[in-house]
Write a protein that holds these residues in place. Structure first.
Motif, PDB file in Angstrom:
ATOM      1  N   GLN A  61      -7.432  89.226  18.967  1.00  0.00           N
ATOM      2  CA  GLN A  61      -7.350  88.306  17.838  1.00  0.00           C
ATOM      3  C   GLN A  61      -6.568  87.052  18.220  1.00  0.00           C
ATOM      4  O   GLN A  61      -6.933  85.943  17.845  1.00  0.00           O
ATOM      5  N   ALA A  62      -5.507  87.210  19.011  1.00  0.00           N
ATOM      6  CA  ALA A  62      -4.736  86.044  19.467  1.00  0.00           C
ATOM      7  C   ALA A  62      -5.620  85.130  20.308  1.00  0.00           C
ATOM      8  O   ALA A  62      -5.596  83.910  20.157  1.00  0.00           O
ATOM      9  N   LEU A  63      -6.426  85.713  21.192  1.00  0.00           N
ATOM     10  CA  LEU A  63      -7.353  84.916  21.992  1.00  0.00           C
ATOM     11  C   LEU A  63      -8.415  84.288  21.100  1.00  0.00           C
ATOM     12  O   LEU A  63      -8.895  83.190  21.364  1.00  0.00           O
ATOM     13  N   GLY A  64      -8.772  84.976  20.030  1.00  0.00           N
ATOM     14  CA  GLY A  64      -9.730  84.426  19.071  1.00  0.00           C
ATOM     15  C   GLY A  64      -9.188  83.178  18.395  1.00  0.00           C
ATOM     16  O   GLY A  64      -9.922  82.225  18.142  1.00  0.00           O
ATOM     17  N   GLN A  65      -7.877  83.157  18.134  1.00  0.00           N
ATOM     18  CA  GLN A  65      -7.266  81.973  17.530  1.00  0.00           C
ATOM     19  C   GLN A  65      -7.310  80.791  18.488  1.00  0.00           C
ATOM     20  O   GLN A  65      -7.564  79.660  18.080  1.00  0.00           O
ATOM     21  N   VAL A  66      -7.086  81.041  19.767  1.00  0.00           N
ATOM     22  CA  VAL A  66      -7.186  79.974  20.761  1.00  0.00           C
ATOM     23  C   VAL A  66      -8.638  79.504  20.845  1.00  0.00           C
ATOM     24  O   VAL A  66      -8.915  78.296  20.886  1.00  0.00           O
ATOM     25  N   ALA A  67      -9.570  80.449  20.862  1.00  0.00           N
ATOM     26  CA  ALA A  67     -10.996  80.100  20.915  1.00  0.00           C
ATOM     27  C   ALA A  67     -11.388  79.259  19.711  1.00  0.00           C
ATOM     28  O   ALA A  67     -12.178  78.316  19.825  1.00  0.00           O
ATOM     29  N   GLU A  68     -10.819  79.574  18.550  1.00  0.00           N
ATOM     30  CA  GLU A  68     -11.129  78.795  17.353  1.00  0.00           C
ATOM     31  C   GLU A  68     -10.622  77.361  17.487  1.00  0.00           C
ATOM     32  O   GLU A  68     -11.312  76.415  17.095  1.00  0.00           O
ATOM     33  N   SER A  69      -9.453  77.181  18.080  1.00  0.00           N
ATOM     34  CA  SER A  69      -8.942  75.829  18.308  1.00  0.00           C
ATOM     35  C   SER A  69      -9.837  75.057  19.268  1.00  0.00           C
ATOM     36  O   SER A  69     -10.111  73.873  19.064  1.00  0.00           O
ATOM     37  N   VAL A  70     -10.298  75.712  20.320  1.00  0.00           N
ATOM     38  CA  VAL A  70     -11.208  75.073  21.277  1.00  0.00           C
ATOM     39  C   VAL A  70     -12.509  74.700  20.580  1.00  0.00           C
ATOM     40  O   VAL A  70     -13.031  73.593  20.748  1.00  0.00           O
ATOM     41  N   ALA A  71     -13.030  75.626  19.776  1.00  0.00           N
ATOM     42  CA  ALA A  71     -14.281  75.364  19.055  1.00  0.00           C
ATOM     43  C   ALA A  71     -14.118  74.196  18.081  1.00  0.00           C
ATOM     44  O   ALA A  71     -15.018  73.361  17.954  1.00  0.00           O
ATOM     45  N   GLN A  72     -12.973  74.113  17.394  1.00  0.00           N
ATOM     46  CA  GLN A  72     -12.702  72.993  16.490  1.00  0.00           C
ATOM     47  C   GLN A  72     -12.699  71.675  17.260  1.00  0.00           C
ATOM     48  O   GLN A  72     -13.259  70.682  16.817  1.00  0.00           O
ATOM     49  N   LEU A  73     -12.060  71.676  18.430  1.00  0.00           N
ATOM     50  CA  LEU A  73     -12.033  70.472  19.263  1.00  0.00           C
ATOM     51  C   LEU A  73     -13.449  70.079  19.670  1.00  0.00           C
ATOM     52  O   LEU A  73     -13.837  68.921  19.557  1.00  0.00           O
ATOM     53  N   LEU A  74     -14.224  71.048  20.143  1.00  0.00           N
ATOM     54  CA  LEU A  74     -15.583  70.763  20.597  1.00  0.00           C
ATOM     55  C   LEU A  74     -16.467  70.247  19.460  1.00  0.00           C
ATOM     56  O   LEU A  74     -17.264  69.342  19.654  1.00  0.00           O
TER      57      LEU A  74
END
Length: 128
Positions: A61-74
């Motif tokens: 889930q912690a990695l999912g939060q980072v992935a969500e930030s990357v996805a928001q940036l993209l």
């Protein structure tokens, strides 16, 4: 191990987006799937409110939060402000939020200072 894989995925997607190419979202979507939440009704002093609750915290889930930030940036970032640090030994990228949008270093305290120190050494050698 998951962190380094996720960083490689993020770097690949950012680099492709920066080059105007299309990246495959399949691998990052696996991390985003860990962010599934459920609606919950909470009753506070102000009355009822509908919130979203994630399952119990986990490394995925912690990695999912980072992935969500990357996805928001993209998806939503102004990519002309996404830059790679200009220090030749640095591999970091940053989002330039400065007013003039002329930032060159990932960190002025690290890479910017290294550059300034190297330039100073060059000047002092040239005059000596």
């Amino acid at each position: 191990m998951g962190e380094s894989i996720q960083l490689a995925i993020a770097r690949e997607l950012v680099e492709r987006r920066k080059e105007g190419e299309r990246g495959s979202p399949d691998r990052i979507n696996r991390y985003l799937a860990a962010m599934q939440s459920a609606p919950v009704l909470e009753w506070g002093e102000d009355g009822p409110r509908l919130a979203r609750r994630l399952p119990a915290p986990s490394p995925r889930q912690a990695l999912g939060q980072v992935a969500e930030s990357v996805a928001q940036l993209l998806a939503n970032g102004q990519f002309e402000y996404v830059r790679q640090c200009e220090h030749p030994d640095c591999v970091l990228w940053f989002y330039d939020r400065t007013k003039s949008h002329r930032r060159r270093w990932c960190s002025m305290a690290l890479c910017g200072n290294r550059h300034k120190a190297a330039e100073f050494r060059k000047r002092t050698r040239a005059t000596a």
